[in-house]
Motif scaffolding. Structure first.
Motif, PDB file in Angstrom:
ATOM      1  N   SER A 186       0.356  -1.092  -0.077  1.00  0.00           N
ATOM      2  CA  SER A 186       0.228   0.214  -0.026  1.00  0.00           C
ATOM      3  C   SER A 186       1.034   1.376  -0.338  1.00  0.00           C
ATOM      4  N   HIS A 187       0.601   2.596  -0.037  1.00  0.00           N
ATOM      5  CA  HIS A 187       0.894   4.043  -0.596  1.00  0.00           C
ATOM      6  C   HIS A 187       0.411   4.276   1.155  1.00  0.00           C
ATOM      7  N   ASN A 188       1.241   4.902   2.074  1.00  0.00           N
ATOM      8  CA  ASN A 188       0.358   5.265   3.490  1.00  0.00           C
ATOM      9  C   ASN A 188       0.928   6.090   3.628  1.00  0.00           C
ATOM     10  N   THR A 189      -0.187   6.848   3.894  1.00  0.00           N
ATOM     11  CA  THR A 189       0.981   8.287   3.810  1.00  0.00           C
ATOM     12  C   THR A 189       0.101   9.063   5.215  1.00  0.00           C
ATOM     13  N   HIS A 190      -0.134   8.150   6.335  1.00  0.00           N
ATOM     14  CA  HIS A 190      -0.147   9.178   7.453  1.00  0.00           C
ATOM     15  C   HIS A 190       1.328  10.107   8.281  1.00  0.00           C
ATOM     16  N   GLN A 191       0.663  10.730   9.092  1.00  0.00           N
ATOM     17  CA  GLN A 191       0.671  11.120   9.591  1.00  0.00           C
ATOM     18  C   GLN A 191       1.264  11.063  11.169  1.00  0.00           C
ATOM     19  N   PRO A 192       2.365  10.036  11.542  1.00  0.00           N
ATOM     20  CA  PRO A 192       2.271   9.444  12.649  1.00  0.00           C
ATOM     21  C   PRO A 192       1.405  10.691  13.910  1.00  0.00           C
ATOM     22  N   ASP A 193       0.383  10.982  15.387  1.00  0.00           N
ATOM     23  CA  ASP A 193       0.408  11.485  16.110  1.00  0.00           C
ATOM     24  C   ASP A 193       1.128  10.984  17.092  1.00  0.00           C
ATOM     25  N   ASP A 194       1.319  11.742  17.912  1.00  0.00           N
ATOM     26  CA  ASP A 194       1.887  11.654  19.594  1.00  0.00           C
ATOM     27  C   ASP A 194       2.185  11.193  20.203  1.00  0.00           C
ATOM     28  N   ARG A 195       0.393   9.715  20.131  1.00  0.00           N
ATOM     29  CA  ARG A 195       0.211   9.442  20.816  1.00  0.00           C
ATOM     30  C   ARG A 195       0.820   7.580  20.734  1.00  0.00           C
ATOM     31  N   GLY A 196       1.404   6.989  19.722  1.00  0.00           N
ATOM     32  CA  GLY A 196       1.703   6.475  18.908  1.00  0.00           C
ATOM     33  C   GLY A 196       0.971   5.583  18.629  1.00  0.00           C
ATOM     34  N   SER A 197      -0.014   5.529  17.976  1.00  0.00           N
ATOM     35  CA  SER A 197      -1.086   4.828  17.019  1.00  0.00           C
ATOM     36  C   SER A 197      -0.719   4.409  15.933  1.00  0.00           C
ATOM     37  N   ASP A 198      -0.974   3.094  15.755  1.00  0.00           N
ATOM     38  CA  ASP A 198      -0.925   1.952  14.371  1.00  0.00           C
ATOM     39  C   ASP A 198      -0.828   2.926  12.810  1.00  0.00           C
ATOM     40  N   GLU A 245      -3.131   4.782  -0.419  1.00  0.00           N
ATOM     41  CA  GLU A 245      -3.986   5.543  -1.341  1.00  0.00           C
ATOM     42  C   GLU A 245      -3.990   4.787  -2.400  1.00  0.00           C
ATOM     43  N   GLY A 246      -3.689   5.378  -3.951  1.00  0.00           N
ATOM     44  CA  GLY A 246      -4.236   5.009  -5.025  1.00  0.00           C
ATOM     45  C   GLY A 246      -2.637   5.405  -5.554  1.00  0.00           C
ATOM     46  N   GLN A 247      -2.568   5.493  -6.561  1.00  0.00           N
ATOM     47  CA  GLN A 247      -1.397   5.613  -7.574  1.00  0.00           C
ATOM     48  C   GLN A 247      -1.937   6.592  -8.827  1.00  0.00           C
ATOM     49  N   LEU A 248      -0.771   7.534  -8.939  1.00  0.00           N
ATOM     50  CA  LEU A 248      -1.273   8.890  -9.865  1.00  0.00           C
ATOM     51  C   LEU A 248      -0.102   7.807 -11.170  1.00  0.00           C
ATOM     52  N   ARG A 249      -1.076   8.643 -12.710  1.00  0.00           N
ATOM     53  CA  ARG A 249      -0.321   7.915 -13.363  1.00  0.00           C
ATOM     54  C   ARG A 249       0.247   8.568 -14.692  1.00  0.00           C
ATOM     55  N   ILE A 250       1.635   8.994 -15.318  1.00  0.00           N
ATOM     56  CA  ILE A 250       1.719  10.210 -16.396  1.00  0.00           C
ATOM     57  C   ILE A 250       1.961   9.144 -17.338  1.00  0.00           C
ATOM     58  N   PRO A 251       1.207   9.251 -18.505  1.00  0.00           N
ATOM     59  CA  PRO A 251       0.765   8.300 -19.629  1.00  0.00           C
ATOM     60  C   PRO A 251       2.125   8.474 -20.882  1.00  0.00           C
ATOM     61  N   ASP A 252       2.551   7.300 -21.166  1.00  0.00           N
ATOM     62  CA  ASP A 252       4.000   7.264 -21.976  1.00  0.00           C
ATOM     63  C   ASP A 252       3.762   8.023 -23.365  1.00  0.00           C
ATOM     64  N   SER A 253       2.634   8.481 -24.099  1.00  0.00           N
ATOM     65  CA  SER A 253       2.394   8.591 -24.784  1.00  0.00           C
ATOM     66  C   SER A 253       1.523   9.379 -25.449  1.00  0.00           C
ATOM     67  N   TYR A 254       0.848  11.329 -25.926  1.00  0.00           N
ATOM     68  CA  TYR A 254      -0.198  11.614 -26.021  1.00  0.00           C
ATOM     69  C   TYR A 254      -0.508  12.082 -27.955  1.00  0.00           C
ATOM     70  N   PRO A 255      -0.642  10.781 -28.203  1.00  0.00           N
ATOM     71  CA  PRO A 255      -2.021  11.288 -29.128  1.00  0.00           C
ATOM     72  C   PRO A 255      -2.596  12.350 -29.300  1.00  0.00           C
ATOM     73  N   ALA A 256      -2.305  12.719 -30.514  1.00  0.00           N
ATOM     74  CA  ALA A 256      -2.994  14.361 -31.052  1.00  0.00           C
ATOM     75  C   ALA A 256      -4.957  13.869 -30.762  1.00  0.00           C
ATOM     76  N   GLU A 257      -4.979  12.837 -31.336  1.00  0.00           N
ATOM     77  CA  GLU A 257      -7.167  12.325 -31.141  1.00  0.00           C
ATOM     78  C   GLU A 257      -7.241  12.574 -29.452  1.00  0.00           C
ATOM     79  N   VAL A 258      -6.358  12.316 -28.696  1.00  0.00           N
ATOM     80  CA  VAL A 258      -6.849  12.351 -27.361  1.00  0.00           C
ATOM     81  C   VAL A 258      -6.251  13.415 -27.059  1.00  0.00           C
ATOM     82  N   TRP A 259      -5.023  14.221 -26.638  1.00  0.00           N
ATOM     83  CA  TRP A 259      -4.575  15.032 -26.330  1.00  0.00           C
ATOM     84  C   TRP A 259      -4.630  16.581 -27.441  1.00  0.00           C
ATOM     85  N   PRO A 260      -4.735  17.464 -27.622  1.00  0.00           N
ATOM     86  CA  PRO A 260      -5.519  18.460 -28.335  1.00  0.00           C
ATOM     87  C   PRO A 260      -3.837  19.343 -28.553  1.00  0.00           C
TER      88      PRO A 260
END
Length: 471
Positions: A186-198, A245-260
Motif C-alpha cells: 500500500s501507499h501509506n501517507t499517515h502522519q504519526p500522531d503524538d500517542r504512538g498510534s499504529d 492511497e491509490g496511484q497517479l499515472r503519467i501517460p507514455d504517449s500523447y496521441p493528437a486525437e486524445v491530447w490536442p
C-alpha cells in the motif's frame, strides 16, 4: 481586518449606463459531485464518506469574485444506472468531481452498467472539449469481485467503474493492479500522531488532526507552487492523510486525437504535489494537473485518493482552524482552476472592475502603469493568493517576462481611460484587457530597446575608460 472590509461594496452602474457592460456579475461555479455509492457517499457532515465538510469548506471560503455550489448525484440513486451522465445533466454544471466506489461492470449481479457507457463517454468528451473541468479520484485496489470480466486484472481500483473511461482524465490514475490495501503493497501517507498510534489503522489516524506534509513542485523564476497550492499566507503544504492511497499515472504517449495542441504547443499532465510513505520514505504522486485551456479544452486534476475530500479525513481538522483554513483554500483553488474559460473571464472582469473603482487604486492613476499595477497587487495580497493575482495580471496560458505589475497596471489604465471617456461605444472587458496588455508589452519592449541601445557600445566605453584610468 476581514476581506469584506477590504473589498467593500462593489460599485454597480445603473441599468442602461454606458459602463454597464463592463460590470460583471459574480459568476457561480456549479460543481457536480458524481458517485456510484448510494450507501457510502452522502452530501452531509455525518457520514464517514460524506462530502458535506468539503462542500462547506468550499462554499464558505468562496472569494469575493466567484461563488460555488456543490451538488451530489448518485448514479444508482433510483435503481441501477438510473442517473447516467447525459448532455442535459452535464450542461447544468461547470465541473464534475468523480467520487466513485465500484470497480467494474458485474452483469451476473444485475449491475451491467456500473461503468460509463459509450453515449456517456461521448457526452463527457463533448462537454470537456467545450471547457468543462474534471476532478478524477479513486483509492487503492481490491481483489476482483466475482462475476467481473476475466480479462481484467486480479486487483481493481476503487472508483474505476465511473472514472477509467473519462476522456483524458481516465489516463491519469492506475485503475488495475497495485497498490492495494495490504501493509506490504500500500501507499501509506499517515502522519504519526503524538500517542504512538499504529499508522496502518484508519482510526484514529484518518480522523485525527495531524495532516500529511506535501512536497510541492516549484516553478521558476518565482519559486511558487502550482496555483492549486498557492495560499494567502504561503504555500499550502498540508493535506489529509490515508494509509492506503491509490496511484497517479503519467501517460507514455500523447496521441493528437486524445491530447490536442494549441497555439502554445501540446499541454501535458504533470505531478504537482507528492506525499511520503511514513513507513519507508517512498515518495508518491498525490495530485497531478492537465491545463487543457492551453489547447482549448477543459482542465483536469487527478488525485491519488478521494480520502483527501471525505468527512472521515476532515473531522479532525474541525479543531484545527489553521489547517482547516488551508484545506479550504485548496478546495477553492481547485474549483477556480477547473473553472471553464468563460467563467474565469467573468471572474477576471469582476476583479478588474473592483480594482479600478477601489479608492486605494484610484489614487494611483496618473502615475506610470507599473506603479498602478504595484498598488493593485498590494491590495490583492490582502484578499487573494499570489497565483490568483498573477493569473489576473497575465491571463494567457504561457510564461512571460512582462513584469506582473506592468501587465496588471496596463489593464487597469485601459479600464480607467474608458471610465473617463465620453465615447458612445464601450469596449468589452476582453477588448480592454487586450488593449492594456498590448500597451504594457510595448512599454516593456521600449524600455528593453533603450537598455540595449545604452549597452551596445559598452565594450568600447569600458576599454576607453580603462585606458583613461591607467594613464
Amino acid at each position: 481586518m476581514s476581506d469584506n472590509v477590504i473589498v467593500g461594496a462593489i460599485a454597480q452602474p445603473e441599468p442602461g449606463h454606458r459602463l454597464a457592460e463592463l460590470y460583471a456579475d459574480k459568476p457561480v461555479q456549479r460543481i457536480l459531485c458524481y458517485t456510484d455509492s448510494v450507501r457510502d457517499v452522502q452530501l452531509n457532515n455525518v457520514a464517514a464518506f460524506g462530502v458535506g465538510l468539503l462542500r462547506d469548506l468550499t462554499e464558505r471560503n468562496a472569494p469575493f469574485h466567484t461563488d460555488f455550489r456543490l451538488d451530489l448525484v448518485q448514479r444508482h440513486g433510483n435503481g441501477h444506472a438510473s442517473d447516467k451522465l447525459t448532455a442535459e445533466l452535464l450542461g447544468k454544471y461547470d465541473q464534475v468531481w468523480f467520487f466513485g466506489i465500484q470497480p467494474c461492470d458485474l452483469p451476473e449481479q444485475d449491475q451491467p452498467e456500473n461503468e460509463l457507457t459509450g453515449p456517456e463517454v461521448a457526452a463527457l468528451r463533448a462537454w470537456m472539449d467545450a471547457g468543462g473541468g474534471v476532478l478524477v479520484t479513486g483509492d487503492h485496489s481490491n481483489p476482483k469481485p466475482p462475476g467481473a470480466d476475466p480479462a481484467l486484472d486480479e486487483l481493481l481500483n476503487l472508483g474505476r467503474a465511473i472514472a477509467h473511461r473519462v476522456p483524458r482524465a481516465g489516463e491519469l490514475r492506475v485503475w488495475e493492479g497495485l497498490p492495494d490495501s495490504s501493509i506490504e503493497f500500500s501507499h501509506n501517507t499517515h502522519q504519526p500522531d503524538d500517542r504512538g498510534s499504529d499508522i496502518n489503522n484508519p482510526i484514529p489516524m484518518d480522523a485525527d488532526h495531524h495532516p500529511q506534509q506535501l512536497i510541492l513542485k516549484r516553478y521558476l523564476p518565482s519559486g511558487r507552487p502550482h496555483s492549486l497550492f498557492s495560499g494567502k499566507r504561503g504555500p499550502i503544504t498540508v493535506f489529509p492523510d490515508h494509509m492506503h492511497e491509490g496511484q497517479l499515472r503519467i501517460p507514455d504517449s500523447y496521441p493528437a486525437e486524445v491530447w490536442p495542441s494549441g497555439p502554445f504547443g501540446q499541454p501535458k499532465p504533470e505531478i504537482v504535489a507528492r506525499g511520503t510513505d511514513k513507513r519507508n520514505g517512498s515518495v508518491y504522486g498525490v495530485v497531478s494537473t492537465y491545463d487543457g485551456h492551453a489547447a482549448g479544452v477543459g482542465r483536469i486534476v487527478a488525485d491519488s485518493t478521494w480520502h483527501h475530500y471525505f468527512n472521515i479525513n476532515l473531522f479532525g481538522f474541525l479543531t484545527e482552524p489553521a489547517v482547516a483554513a488551508k484545506l479550504g483554500e485548496y478546495y477553492v483553488n481547485l474549483a477556480l482552476w477547473l473553472a471553464p474559460p468563460r467563467a474565469r473571464q467573468q471572474a477576471r472582469a469582476r476583479m478588474l472592475w473592483w480594482l479600478v473603482n477601489h479608492p486605494v487604486v484610484r489614487m494611483a492613476f496618473g502615475n506610470p502603469a507599473a506603479d498602478v499595477g504595484r498598488t493593485a497587487l498590494g491590495l490583492l495580497a490582502s484578499v487573494t493568493n499570489p497565483a490568483t493575482a498573477h493569473d489576473l495580471a497575465w491571463p494567457l496560458p504561457t510564461a512571460t517576462d512582462l513584469p506582473a505589475e506592468l501587465a496588471l497596471g496596463g489593464q487597469l489604465v485601459a479600464y480607467w481611460q474608458e471610465l473617463n471617456s465620453t465615447a458612445d461605444t464601450v469596449p468589452s472587458p476582453a477588448e480592454l484587457i487586450d488593449r492594456g496588455l498590448r500597451a504594457a508589452a510595448e512599454e516593456h519592449a521600449a524600455k528593453l530597446r533603450e537598455s540595449l541601445a545604452r549597452t551596445e557600445n559598452l565594450s568600447e566605453s569600458i576599454e576607453s575608460g580603462l585606458r583613461l584610468t591607467a594613464s
